[in-house]
Design a protein around this motif. Structure first.
Motif, mmCIF file in Angstrom:
data_model
loop_
_atom_site.group_PDB
_atom_site.id
_atom_site.type_symbol
_atom_site.label_atom_id
_atom_site.label_comp_id
_atom_site.label_asym_id
_atom_site.label_seq_id
_atom_site.Cartn_x
_atom_site.Cartn_y
_atom_site.Cartn_z
ATOM 1 N N SER A 249 0.961 -1.352 -0.011
ATOM 2 C CA SER A 249 0.100 0.059 -0.004
ATOM 3 C C SER A 249 0.829 1.346 -0.178
ATOM 4 O O SER A 249 2.124 0.998 0.301
ATOM 5 N N SER A 250 0.447 2.526 -0.493
ATOM 6 C CA SER A 250 1.242 3.485 -0.304
ATOM 7 C C SER A 250 1.157 4.361 1.203
ATOM 8 O O SER A 250 1.810 5.364 1.228
ATOM 9 N N THR A 251 0.644 3.581 2.219
ATOM 10 C CA THR A 251 0.278 4.178 3.398
ATOM 11 C C THR A 251 1.630 3.736 4.249
ATOM 12 O O THR A 251 1.825 2.357 4.526
ATOM 13 N N GLN A 252 2.394 4.646 4.815
ATOM 14 C CA GLN A 252 3.596 4.175 5.379
ATOM 15 C C GLN A 252 3.095 4.049 6.970
ATOM 16 O O GLN A 252 2.098 4.576 7.467
ATOM 17 N N ALA A 253 3.674 2.769 7.813
ATOM 18 C CA ALA A 253 3.281 2.646 9.020
ATOM 19 C C ALA A 253 4.239 3.323 10.107
ATOM 20 O O ALA A 253 3.712 3.907 11.152
ATOM 21 N N ASN A 254 5.584 3.238 9.560
ATOM 22 C CA ASN A 254 6.600 4.232 10.327
ATOM 23 C C ASN A 254 7.593 4.328 9.377
ATOM 24 O O ASN A 254 7.588 4.148 8.184
ATOM 25 N N ASN A 255 8.897 4.667 9.836
ATOM 26 C CA ASN A 255 9.890 4.858 8.941
ATOM 27 C C ASN A 255 10.503 3.739 8.385
ATOM 28 O O ASN A 255 11.405 3.954 7.577
ATOM 29 N N GLU A 256 10.139 2.513 8.783
ATOM 30 C CA GLU A 256 10.759 1.436 8.329
ATOM 31 C C GLU A 256 9.949 0.397 7.971
ATOM 32 O O GLU A 256 10.353 -0.452 7.081
ATOM 33 N N TYR A 257 8.560 0.416 8.166
ATOM 34 C CA TYR A 257 7.474 -0.410 7.502
ATOM 35 C C TYR A 257 6.611 0.383 6.840
ATOM 36 O O TYR A 257 6.126 1.608 7.033
ATOM 37 N N ASN A 258 5.622 -0.214 5.879
ATOM 38 C CA ASN A 258 4.523 0.122 5.191
ATOM 39 C C ASN A 258 3.378 -0.903 5.248
ATOM 40 O O ASN A 258 3.674 -2.287 5.517
ATOM 41 N N TYR A 259 2.347 -0.598 5.252
ATOM 42 C CA TYR A 259 1.074 -1.471 5.475
ATOM 43 C C TYR A 259 1.099 -2.296 4.090
ATOM 44 O O TYR A 259 1.265 -1.935 2.959
ATOM 45 N N VAL A 260 0.493 -3.508 4.154
ATOM 46 C CA VAL A 260 0.709 -4.428 3.029
ATOM 47 C C VAL A 260 -0.650 -5.360 3.603
ATOM 48 O O VAL A 260 -1.160 -5.380 4.520
ATOM 49 N N GLN A 261 -1.040 -6.084 2.349
ATOM 50 C CA GLN A 261 -2.063 -7.091 2.607
ATOM 51 C C GLN A 261 -1.700 -8.318 1.550
ATOM 52 O O GLN A 261 -1.088 -8.107 0.339
ATOM 53 N N ASN A 262 -1.984 -9.342 2.104
ATOM 54 C CA ASN A 262 -1.908 -10.570 1.137
ATOM 55 C C ASN A 262 -3.102 -10.724 0.467
ATOM 56 O O ASN A 262 -4.187 -11.101 1.098
ATOM 57 N N LEU A 263 -3.027 -10.698 -0.873
ATOM 58 C CA LEU A 263 -4.244 -10.550 -1.709
ATOM 59 C C LEU A 263 -4.909 -11.949 -2.176
ATOM 60 O O LEU A 263 -5.864 -12.309 -3.037
ATOM 61 N N THR A 264 -3.980 -13.128 -1.469
ATOM 62 C CA THR A 264 -4.510 -14.569 -1.735
ATOM 63 C C THR A 264 -5.260 -15.081 -0.548
ATOM 64 O O THR A 264 -6.459 -15.581 -0.448
ATOM 65 N N THR A 265 -4.728 -14.706 0.806
ATOM 66 C CA THR A 265 -5.465 -14.929 2.249
ATOM 67 C C THR A 265 -6.370 -13.912 2.643
ATOM 68 O O THR A 265 -7.122 -14.123 3.632
ATOM 69 N N GLY A 266 -6.121 -12.383 2.283
ATOM 70 C CA GLY A 266 -6.484 -11.217 2.985
ATOM 71 C C GLY A 266 -5.755 -10.889 4.126
ATOM 72 O O GLY A 266 -6.261 -10.023 4.767
#
Length: 182
Positions: free
Chosen positions: A146-163
């Motif tokens: 995703s384009s949304t940063q969680a913090n300076n080392e991580y971004n939000y993601v999603q597994n589009l196979t399992t959700g």
């Protein structure tokens, strides 16, 4: 007519009585799948017909202020990341660079979905199959940025196979499913 002029023309065309009315799951103007509709189906958001594999987010250790989670914020988030002009952790091309070069479906206005836009893709369209095998070295092809940063080392993601929804280290290589407004 430039790509941008053509995209603007099609957007304005959708305001006429000859507009195509889209439903969720339809093939959109850019060849992807429609996952959000507005204006009674005249406008909305579609995924790219092409997913990008083995992509590093970059910007490791860099805080990009103001990235948002909401639907409608992916474009601004992507623009902020491009403006940050970050470097890769490894020697990879970055997600923001690849999406800004994308010409999928004949359009050049693709961007990285925000956290909630990515979640909406899975909620509406369901499982997104990853068709190709990826390099196993630091690669998780079923997880999408995703384009949304969680913090300076991580971004939000999603597994589009399992959700599954989580954070990912910006140096890992994941997949990318660009989106666009129509």
């Amino acid at each position: 007519m430039s790509d941008e002029e053509y995209s603007n023309f099609l957007y304005e065309f959708q305001e006429t009585e000859c507009a195509t009315i889209y439903k969720l799951g339809d093939t959109g103007i850019g060849g992807g799948r429609v996952f959000l509709i507005t204006d009674e189906g005249r406008h909305g958001l579609e995924t790219s017909p092409v997913q990008i594999k083995n992509v590093e987010w970059g910007c490791h250790g860099v805080s990009i202020p103001g990235t948002k989670v909401n639907i409608g914020t992916g474009k601004a988030n992507t623009d902020k990341t491009i403006e940050a002009n970050c470097s890769p952790y490894f020697d990879n091309e970055l997600a923001s660079d690849l999406v800004s070069k994308s010409r999928a479906g004949g359009f050049s206005d693709w961007y990285v979905p925000s956290r909630h836009e990515l979640y909406k893709i899975f909620d509406v369209l369901g499982v997104h199959k990853v068709l190709e095998k990826s390099d196993p070295n630091l690669s998780y092809p079923s997880y999408f940025w995703s384009s949304t940063q969680a913090n300076n080392e991580y971004n939000y993601v999603q597994n589009l196979t399992t959700g599954a929804k989580c954070w990912s280290h910006k140096a890992l290589t994941l997949s990318l499913l660009p989106i666009r407004n129509f």
